[in-house]
Design a protein around this motif. Structure first.
Motif, short mmCIF file in Angstrom:
data_model
loop_
_atom_site.label_atom_id
_atom_site.label_comp_id
_atom_site.label_asym_id
_atom_site.label_seq_id
_atom_site.Cartn_x
_atom_site.Cartn_y
_atom_site.Cartn_z
N TYR A 45 -8.23 5.16 1.81
CA TYR A 45 -7.27 4.82 0.74
C TYR A 45 -7.84 5.10 -0.64
O TYR A 45 -7.11 5.52 -1.54
CB TYR A 45 -6.86 3.35 0.86
CG TYR A 45 -5.61 3.06 0.07
CD1 TYR A 45 -4.38 3.48 0.53
CD2 TYR A 45 -5.66 2.40 -1.15
CE1 TYR A 45 -3.23 3.24 -0.18
CE2 TYR A 45 -4.52 2.15 -1.88
CZ TYR A 45 -3.31 2.58 -1.38
OH TYR A 45 -2.16 2.35 -2.10
N ASP A 46 -9.14 4.88 -0.84
CA ASP A 46 -9.72 5.17 -2.15
C ASP A 46 -9.70 6.67 -2.43
O ASP A 46 -9.49 7.11 -3.57
CB ASP A 46 -11.14 4.62 -2.23
CG ASP A 46 -12.07 5.27 -1.22
OD1 ASP A 46 -13.16 5.71 -1.60
OD2 ASP A 46 -11.69 5.34 -0.04
N MET A 51 -6.00 7.58 -3.45
CA MET A 51 -5.64 7.22 -4.82
C MET A 51 -6.42 8.05 -5.84
O MET A 51 -5.88 8.37 -6.91
CB MET A 51 -5.92 5.73 -5.04
CG MET A 51 -5.10 4.82 -4.14
SD MET A 51 -3.32 5.08 -4.26
CE MET A 51 -2.99 4.36 -5.86
N ARG A 52 -7.65 8.40 -5.52
CA ARG A 52 -8.42 9.23 -6.45
C ARG A 52 -7.80 10.61 -6.58
O ARG A 52 -7.72 11.18 -7.68
CB ARG A 52 -9.87 9.36 -5.97
CG ARG A 52 -10.73 10.23 -6.86
CD ARG A 52 -12.19 10.11 -6.47
NE ARG A 52 -12.40 10.51 -5.09
CZ ARG A 52 -12.58 11.77 -4.69
NH1 ARG A 52 -12.56 12.75 -5.58
NH2 ARG A 52 -12.80 12.05 -3.43
N ARG A 98 0.83 -1.20 0.00
CA ARG A 98 0.00 0.00 0.00
C ARG A 98 0.87 1.26 0.00
O ARG A 98 0.58 2.23 -0.71
CB ARG A 98 -0.92 -0.01 1.22
CG ARG A 98 -1.94 1.11 1.20
CD ARG A 98 -3.04 0.88 2.18
NE ARG A 98 -2.61 1.02 3.56
CZ ARG A 98 -3.43 1.00 4.60
NH1 ARG A 98 -4.72 0.83 4.41
NH2 ARG A 98 -2.98 1.13 5.82
N TRP A 117 -4.44 10.11 -8.77
CA TRP A 117 -4.56 9.72 -10.18
C TRP A 117 -5.58 10.53 -10.96
O TRP A 117 -5.38 10.77 -12.16
CB TRP A 117 -4.93 8.23 -10.27
CG TRP A 117 -3.79 7.33 -9.91
CD1 TRP A 117 -3.60 6.70 -8.73
CD2 TRP A 117 -2.68 6.97 -10.73
NE1 TRP A 117 -2.45 5.96 -8.75
CE2 TRP A 117 -1.85 6.10 -9.98
CE3 TRP A 117 -2.30 7.28 -12.03
CZ2 TRP A 117 -0.68 5.55 -10.47
CZ3 TRP A 117 -1.13 6.73 -12.54
CH2 TRP A 117 -0.34 5.88 -11.75
N ALA A 146 2.40 1.74 -3.54
CA ALA A 146 1.43 2.30 -4.49
C ALA A 146 1.21 3.78 -4.25
O ALA A 146 1.11 4.57 -5.20
CB ALA A 146 0.11 1.54 -4.37
N GLN A 147 1.16 4.18 -2.99
CA GLN A 147 0.97 5.60 -2.67
C GLN A 147 2.16 6.44 -3.12
O GLN A 147 2.00 7.49 -3.76
CB GLN A 147 0.77 5.77 -1.17
CG GLN A 147 0.76 7.22 -0.70
CD GLN A 147 0.56 7.33 0.80
OE1 GLN A 147 -0.15 6.54 1.41
NE2 GLN A 147 1.19 8.33 1.40
N SER A 194 2.36 6.71 -6.95
CA SER A 194 1.28 7.52 -7.50
C SER A 194 1.57 9.01 -7.37
O SER A 194 1.43 9.77 -8.33
CB SER A 194 -0.04 7.18 -6.80
OG SER A 194 -0.36 5.81 -6.94
N TYR A 195 2.00 9.43 -6.20
CA TYR A 195 2.20 10.86 -5.97
C TYR A 195 3.55 11.34 -6.49
O TYR A 195 3.73 12.54 -6.72
CB TYR A 195 2.04 11.18 -4.49
CG TYR A 195 0.60 11.26 -4.08
CD1 TYR A 195 -0.08 12.47 -4.07
CD2 TYR A 195 -0.11 10.11 -3.74
CE1 TYR A 195 -1.41 12.54 -3.72
CE2 TYR A 195 -1.44 10.17 -3.39
CZ TYR A 195 -2.10 11.39 -3.38
OH TYR A 195 -3.42 11.45 -3.04
#
Length: 368
Positions: A302-303, A306-307, A150, A310, A153-154, A157-158
């Protein structure tokens, strides 16, 4: 020989400065949070409790390191180093002030000034992701593994949005060398014409450093302590300090690229002293904002995290990079870039405010 000696002295001074800054940053966060929450905070070790962080560090260094049986020992001990060392290295290209004359030689207050300094900062920062992922994998436990995935992925992404935001600054400055970017801000600091890029960088740097409200990698209520659950003693201390190192690193990079670095209202007396003073003052202000946000904002789901990364930051950073490139390339006054930045800020605010409405509408339609 003298060049090597000067480089060694600057490296030792920089390391000592960062270690002291870490101690003060941890103490300042605990005291400021305590004041914002009507508590006392550290007040026993040293004056105003300023030595409490040092006492905690000595305690962790002397505690037994409990290593689980199923660990990969090489990766287990390598992971904390990969998480902490890159934050130290990113300071090597940050100028702390204008060049000074020492024993008849002009010495820059910067450990190194490579022609691709900003790319070096981005590349070194991305290495920390491996430390997080390896920590979860090497622990031999399910909860740290889930936390590391997790966290990875974070961070990835950023990092994309933050890199594009920094690319907008590079296009505007016309250089990858950090010292030249600071010199280009002699007239106007870049946070004005590059305001949307700065806001994207600020949000992304919070997520990169796993600072609230983006501290999902260490969500205690969900994954015990995240990727470093199985760590104790000195290895855990490195993970703990890595968070503050990344916060200091993000603050230094933000000050250098958006707020003129060491530039400020210089006074004619002792001019070389004022450069480091203004640089440190700006970094302290950045760190205070990080602490303030921790005390003010709740943790995202978490959703939601990620929103934001992305669907909001990444598309907007790509669009702002294209717009910045076009306005710099076209033969028009650069003041239009500042106006475009204000328009971009309004658009970003509208997207931020309206996106939950579309999300709720889609979920309502699916439920019906």
């Amino acid at each position: 020989m003298l060049e090597w000696l000067l480089a060694l002295v600057k490296a030792v001074v920089l390391l000592a400065f960062l270690l002291v800054a870490l101690v003060l940053a941890v103490w300042a966060e605990r005291k400021i949070l305590a004041d914002m929450q009507s508590r006392v905070g550290p007040n026993r070790a040293g004056p105003w409790g300023i030595l409490q962080t040092l006492a905690d560090g000595l305690k962790l260094m002397t505690k037994e390191v409990v290593v689980p049986k199923e660990t990969d020992r090489l990766l287990y001990y390598l992971a904390p180093l990969l998480a902490a060392v890159p934050a130290f290295l990113s300071f090597s290209v940050i100028p702390f002030g204008p060049p000074v004359r020492v024993v008849g030689r002009e010495v820059s207050l910067q450990l190194a000034d490579p022609p691709v300094g900003v790319l070096l900062v981005v590349a070194v920062g991305s290495v920390a992701i491996y430390g997080v992922i390896l920590a979860g994998w090497a622990s031999g436990s399910n909860y740290p593994l889930l936390g590391s995935l997790r966290a990875g992925a974070q961070l990835i992404s950023y990092e994309l949005a933050m890199t594009l935001a920094l690319a907008s600054v590079l296009v505007y400055a016309g250089s990858l060398r950090v010292s030249e970017i600071v010199e280009a801000q002699a007239g106007i600091w870049f946070f004005l014409p590059q305001l949307p890029a700065f806001l994207i960088f600020l949000v992304a740097s919070l997520a990169e450093a796993s600072r609230p409200p983006f501290d999902l990698p260490e969500a205690e209520s969900e994954l015990v302590a995240g990727y470093h659950t199985e760590y104790s003693g000195a290895p855990f201390m490195l993970f703990y300090l890595a968070e503050y190192l990344h916060a200091l690193s993000a603050s230094a990079v933000g000050v250098t690229l958006f707020f003129g670095g060491w530039r400020g209202p210089m006074l004619p007396v002792a001019r070389p002293v004022w450069g480091p003073f203004w640089f440190l003052a700006k970094v302290v202000l950045f760190v205070f904002v990080f602490i303030w946000l921790r005390a003010s904002l709740p943790r995202f789901r978490y959703d939601q995290l990620m929103r934001i990364g992305w669907k909001i930051l990444l598309p907007f950073s790509m669009g702002w990079l294209l717009l910045s490139s076009a306005l710099v390339a076209l033969p028009i006054p650069r003041v239009l870039l500042f106006r475009a930045g204000l328009v971009g800020l309004v658009v970003l605010a509208l997207i931020w405010l309206l996106s939950p409405l579309f999300t709720r509408a889609r979920r309502t339609g699916e439920g019906g």
